[in-house]
Design an enzyme around this catalytic site. Sequence first.
Site, short mmCIF file in Angstrom:
data_model
loop_
_atom_site.label_atom_id
_atom_site.label_comp_id
_atom_site.label_asym_id
_atom_site.label_seq_id
_atom_site.Cartn_x
_atom_site.Cartn_y
_atom_site.Cartn_z
N HIS A 1 30.42 28.14 38.90
CA HIS A 1 29.46 28.63 40.21
C HIS A 1 28.22 28.62 38.86
O HIS A 1 28.92 29.91 37.72
CB HIS A 1 29.36 29.71 40.81
CG HIS A 1 28.33 30.07 42.23
ND1 HIS A 1 26.88 30.51 41.40
CD2 HIS A 1 28.26 29.79 43.35
CE1 HIS A 1 26.50 30.86 42.98
NE2 HIS A 1 26.80 29.74 43.47
N ASP B 1 35.90 35.44 39.80
CA ASP B 1 34.77 35.12 40.40
C ASP B 1 35.73 34.60 41.91
O ASP B 1 35.76 33.65 41.94
CB ASP B 1 34.21 33.82 40.20
CG ASP B 1 32.81 33.65 41.38
OD1 ASP B 1 32.80 34.15 42.49
OD2 ASP B 1 32.25 32.92 40.80
N GLN C 1 34.57 32.66 46.67
CA GLN C 1 35.37 31.62 47.64
C GLN C 1 37.12 32.09 48.30
O GLN C 1 37.24 30.91 48.92
CB GLN C 1 35.31 30.43 46.77
CG GLN C 1 32.90 29.86 46.89
CD GLN C 1 33.14 29.55 47.90
OE1 GLN C 1 33.76 29.12 49.37
NE2 GLN C 1 31.86 29.83 47.81
N LYS D 1 30.65 36.09 52.64
CA LYS D 1 31.23 35.19 53.14
C LYS D 1 32.73 35.15 53.49
O LYS D 1 34.02 34.51 54.04
CB LYS D 1 32.23 33.83 51.75
CG LYS D 1 30.47 33.75 50.52
CD LYS D 1 30.74 32.71 49.48
CE LYS D 1 29.80 32.54 48.19
NZ LYS D 1 28.54 32.06 49.46
N CYS E 1 25.07 25.03 43.26
CA CYS E 1 24.70 26.43 42.16
C CYS E 1 25.44 26.24 41.34
O CYS E 1 26.30 26.85 40.37
CB CYS E 1 24.63 27.30 42.66
SG CYS E 1 23.25 28.07 43.94
#
Lengths: 147, 415
Positions: free
Chosen positions: B132, B209, B212, B235, B373
């Site tokens: 991302h 990261d 998600q 999220k 993104c």
Amino acid sequence: MDLKDLYREVILDHNKSPRLFGRLDPADSSADGHNPLCGDRLHVTLRLDGERVSDLRFDGKGCAISVASASLMCEAVKGKRREEIAHLFGEIHAVLTHHDAPIPEDLGKLAALAGVRDFPVRVKCASLAWHTLNAALANASDPVKTE
Amino acid sequence: MNAKLEMTPNEYDAERVWRDFPILRREVHGRPLVYLDSAASSQRPASVIAAVDRYETFHHANVHRGVHQLSQEATDLFERARARVRGYVNAGSTREVVFTRGTTESINLVAQSYARPRLQPGDEILLTALEHHANIVPWQLVAAQTGAVVKAAPMDRRGVVSVTDVAAHINERTKIVACAHVSNALGTVLPVREIAQVAHDRGAVLLVDGAQAVPHQRVDVAALDCDFYAFSSHKMYGPTGIGVLVGRERLLEEMPPWQGGGDMILTVSFEKTTFNTLPYKFEAGTPNISGAVGLAAAIDYIESLGLQKIHAHEQRLLESATRQLAAVPGLDLIGTAPDKAAVISFTIDGIHPHDLGTILDAEGVAIRTGHHCAMPVMEFFGVPATARASFACYTRESDIDALVHALAKAREVFG
């Protein structure tokens, strides 16, 4: 909000079979347009005969609204003088962005773009080609350019 | 209330879960909302909304400052939220849990506070091809500041990043490896634990990261052995504007503060300031207290459903949706890794994703369209954009039916 208002026959037709699609070579001026939100990219090339856009083409990739708008625009402005194009740009801009702006009769087929105004996030799609054309016309009048 | 779902081990009542989310009952353009954009931002259950409301109504004051009752209550709730987050991802201690504005800020914090003082010209930062922008741009900024170089390990046509490829791109100049746990654009789950090992073997640190990953699968930062793990509340059914950086205590101790202000100091004079201990050193200014309270309530909610059950449910949906979408004429799935989270990216011949998004919206179906993104990912697959449907704990089989139905409608419009 009615989809049929956005995706009118004229729009779908010009998306499927874009008119004046391609590039002029040689050309007097060109410009790139990019809508980073949806990744649409258009390229406009044109030839000038004095104040008149004697010929133009567009190519690129985009959604149905941006492709149809570019195709309709090329048809509409071909052979027109700069000031007529500027006038048309103003009318299209008003039609796209003002919810209850009357649709001028001289718009002809371009009136099909009016459905976009009920879909605010899509206005940029419809106006991309017009801004690109404006940039190409501005490039052409830029004295430092040698084209 | 919603914490009391009684289910046998193999049972998951998506309808009941769906009812916990008030917003899902609304209509869009006269149609029932079908929300398939949870990878962009998930919705909030009533329990999270109530927790935030309760905090604002009864307990709000500034934290770590006052001796008065409300300040103590707010501080307790804020620190209890930190402890809740620590447990959720199995961080070593609450000193390793830093509240930020979100994943993006967490990554920027590491780039500026960990990487910037250490990187020398020619040092390398290794990313992967599916990142991302939030895990690309902060590294480009710090590379420009230090003369370091950003590289990316490749992926294959399925969207898989292999440990071998990552290892092959690590050398003695590699100081930092940064990768997604789960790709937002493709759904690919990365072998983070193995990547941590190859990074550590060569003396690099690993930032993950996890934006998600956290709502979909059990994340255990100790087992993953990563050095930094970043994620966002919104999220995972919590409020926006708050996220987390989990960092190895030893590294956080060595890092200078990133921003200056109140709460991150012990003493200040005009000659010298003594910085506060972890994690407060990195939390300058009044934090997002209600956000932290909401995040803790979101974790409570997830655990009341059971993360494994949520995962199993989403995997069933993914399988079903993949099967049904593959049968749609002209539809290409983008991202076909064997190990995927509940994210399906696709394109349809002759219909631009943006048009698809508008037509689906008119049917009440919310999906994401665009580059997500992740422009390098779009470039790799040679598409300007994709349509993406993403699932969450509240997604029902009938929502996938609605998606398939809406896609047929799009085909109708475009002939």
